[in-house]
Write a protein that holds these residues in place. Sequence first.
Motif, mmCIF file in Angstrom:
data_model
loop_
_atom_site.group_PDB
_atom_site.id
_atom_site.type_symbol
_atom_site.label_atom_id
_atom_site.label_comp_id
_atom_site.label_asym_id
_atom_site.label_seq_id
_atom_site.Cartn_x
_atom_site.Cartn_y
_atom_site.Cartn_z
ATOM 1 N N SER A 136 0.832 -1.211 0.000
ATOM 2 C CA SER A 136 0.000 0.000 0.000
ATOM 3 C C SER A 136 0.867 1.262 0.000
ATOM 4 O O SER A 136 0.512 2.264 -0.619
ATOM 5 C CB SER A 136 -1.007 -0.038 1.148
ATOM 6 N N LEU A 137 2.024 1.190 0.665
ATOM 7 C CA LEU A 137 2.935 2.350 0.646
ATOM 8 C C LEU A 137 3.478 2.574 -0.768
ATOM 9 O O LEU A 137 3.537 3.717 -1.253
ATOM 10 C CB LEU A 137 4.081 2.113 1.637
ATOM 11 N N ARG A 163 0.797 4.122 -2.828
ATOM 12 C CA ARG A 163 0.558 5.534 -2.507
ATOM 13 C C ARG A 163 1.658 6.411 -3.078
ATOM 14 O O ARG A 163 1.391 7.505 -3.588
ATOM 15 C CB ARG A 163 0.424 5.732 -0.993
ATOM 16 N N LEU A 164 2.880 5.935 -2.996
ATOM 17 C CA LEU A 164 3.990 6.732 -3.535
ATOM 18 C C LEU A 164 3.873 6.849 -5.058
ATOM 19 O O LEU A 164 4.122 7.923 -5.629
ATOM 20 C CB LEU A 164 5.337 6.115 -3.139
ATOM 21 N N ALA A 165 3.447 5.755 -5.688
ATOM 22 C CA ALA A 165 3.257 5.802 -7.151
ATOM 23 C C ALA A 165 2.139 6.788 -7.491
ATOM 24 O O ALA A 165 2.237 7.563 -8.463
ATOM 25 C CB ALA A 165 2.910 4.414 -7.669
ATOM 26 N N PHE A 171 -7.864 4.584 -3.645
ATOM 27 C CA PHE A 171 -7.748 5.727 -2.720
ATOM 28 C C PHE A 171 -9.027 6.564 -2.787
ATOM 29 O O PHE A 171 -9.013 7.669 -3.347
ATOM 30 C CB PHE A 171 -6.546 6.611 -3.092
ATOM 31 N N PRO A 172 -10.103 6.061 -2.228
ATOM 32 C CA PRO A 172 -11.391 6.753 -2.406
ATOM 33 C C PRO A 172 -11.373 8.198 -1.900
ATOM 34 O O PRO A 172 -11.815 9.113 -2.602
ATOM 35 C CB PRO A 172 -12.380 5.896 -1.616
ATOM 36 N N ALA A 196 1.611 8.578 3.718
ATOM 37 C CA ALA A 196 2.795 7.836 3.276
ATOM 38 C C ALA A 196 3.815 7.748 4.416
ATOM 39 O O ALA A 196 4.392 6.678 4.666
ATOM 40 C CB ALA A 196 3.411 8.516 2.063
ATOM 41 N N LYS A 197 3.991 8.864 5.135
ATOM 42 C CA LYS A 197 4.933 8.854 6.262
ATOM 43 C C LYS A 197 4.451 7.881 7.328
ATOM 44 O O LYS A 197 5.235 7.141 7.923
ATOM 45 C CB LYS A 197 5.041 10.252 6.871
#
Lengths: 537, 193
Positions: free
Chosen positions: B61-62, B65-67, B90-91, B112-113
């Motif tokens: 999932s990280l 999210r970064l992508a 990512f609704p 992300a952090k």
Amino acid sequence: MHNAEKRGFHFLQPIVIILALGAFLLLFRLDHRPFWQDEAETACLARNVLTYGVPRAYDGVNLISQEQGQEFGQNFLWRWSPWLQIYIAAAAFKIGGCTTYAGRLPFAILGIGCIFLVYKFVRRNFGDATWACLAALLLTGSVPFLMFCRQCRYYSLGALLTLLSLYAFMEDWQTRYGPALLLCLAVGILFHTNYLLFFSFTIPGLLAAIWIYYDRLRLRRTLELCIATILIVVSGLFLYRIQQQSHIIKLVLIPRNLENYFNGLFQYMVPLPIGLYLLWRWRRVRGRRSSLPAEPGERFVLFASLIIVGNILLLSLAPQCEHRYLMHLYPLAAIILGWVILRAWRYHKISGALLGFLLLFTNWLYLVPMDWAQIINRPILNDRHQLTHPNFPLKLFLTELFDPYPDVNYHLIQFFQTYAQPGDIILTTYSDLVLQFYTPYRVIGGLQGTISLDGSPAWVVPRWETRWNRAYRLNDSELFIKDKLSLASDYQPITLPCADEPYGNRPDPYSHRFMPEADPPARLVIYKKLRPRPYVP
Amino acid sequence: MSLNRLKFWNFLLAAGLLAVLVLGLTEVPELQDYLFPTRHLEVMLRSAKKGCLKIEENLTSLRARLAYLEWFLAPGASNQKVSWDRIVSFPFSEGIRQWSPHFFLEINLYLAKRGKVNVERRLKYLDALLYRIDSNIKKIPPCDTTEPLSRQFRGIIPSQQNQKFHQRWLLYNRGLNELTDQLTSLGDNIQNK
């Protein structure tokens, strides 16, 4: 109904025995382990109250902070959390000296008050002595409740005020001034105990009362009470910087918070099967008031259940999600469980007895179904002697009381009391407030925020558990050690014979250890600064 | 309610409570050590497996999210229409992307952090758990450790299983380091914007 309680006092009355048991469990070896970080915060502030008259975050040597210095202004006046618990601890220190026992004593006594009030409340309102005793006994045997009450923190005070407000609410506060005043004071003081509890309790409480006890709410008197409560609360609205704290609310955290709170509810307060049974039982309760349970006891159980669920929904909006924010609801959970056991007993004696045994002496009904459903919240490093595993909780609790183990904070305190010298500075990544309370040295680091220090500290304690701040950045104390110090060349490591546990005597049931870990991941290491060698040409 | 039905419910209630009683009893540490000496090790191995799965999930999932953040920072991407694929993943973020790009960036960077810290924390705990499993394996007499522990670990020797977890741990750690670098450069890009 009220006549039922008008009987002579007798030492062998069940409630007297329950209270004696509760007093023993709450007061015996109250100082068996030192304060942990949060308790130490209250204790340090209380000690400053004795000096300055107000809770100051700075005493000329040390700074009290766990929020990177956001808790106070330029004059160091504490403006983060309500002051009542600090003043209660200060009064205890004034009478009994600045000791662990004195700090915890008033809160433990309030815990005994909770047990009595649960009994009194059920007996007075529903006239059922068995239910009253059962509820009081369940609360007395609830190990998380006992652990929270044995802390130098607001927990037991919050529970007592919650109960008092419900007690007053069930009285004739519409026409009599006594109950009206009690209701107003209990709710108002709850704000000055912890405003999170105030908001999360009063809002669902009021809404549930409008629905379930609509016949008790007279508009004029209700408005009078609301205004009086606001008058008690209003000073705190400005004093405690609530507006400033609201910016740390993260909406995206709500689902996770909800999951954690409901997990906590089902793992330690009301077992999942009982929650499901209540849902099934009230499946026909709709918006119409005619569908509400007619029996007063059951109606109150529904009211209490709604308050608990409403509390969780509101608490999930707050940034920090800890089980301790549900502590004031333990008495309500005990009342609900007492009622369910009695129903089971009247329905089928063997099942009632089994249910009573499971709820009074074990945590199996809480954990086994959660394990089956694979929704249990069990931190990966928990061992089998914690409340997250099937156990006899009271046995664990008594083991800790009769055979207390020296935890990480005890070792830290002992070490620095023995080896540190006047003028030494200690830098630690956690438990800084514990050391501030128990030792005379300057202690920096922890979660205090930016470290301004000329030179390097005499002692450094980098803890095994890494700590990040609310923005998920490494804490300043961790960064300082990493970037500014050279532990390998300038310091001598001293390994202590104890596990480097993350907290010490933290009461949250998923964190609390009753006995030392068998295979700790790390030992506590303290770094001592090496003296510069004399220059020899 | 008919008598038979009443009896059925009585029986069901008592049986359910008895089942909890028996299962709970077998889980009590003292009894468990006596009745099923290797169960504790099995539970720890299962928890390590669960920990590995959780880390994998968090890393995936990280990474996603970064992508997603990288895609958003590419020229012209912020004005693109809401896509079904992204809204499934990512609704909330996709919902606010066009309305408030600044808030979108802030929230996603924060998440992300948080994801990165979660993985870091889990890796540390998993490492400690694997160490604990190692020391538990050493405590069991050698003949026991060559026995299959349960259906879930049939035919697998605990020490070998733990070795595999150690290897996976190294793999996750490498993955986390890469993602940390990516996150740092993304954070810098967002700050410079």
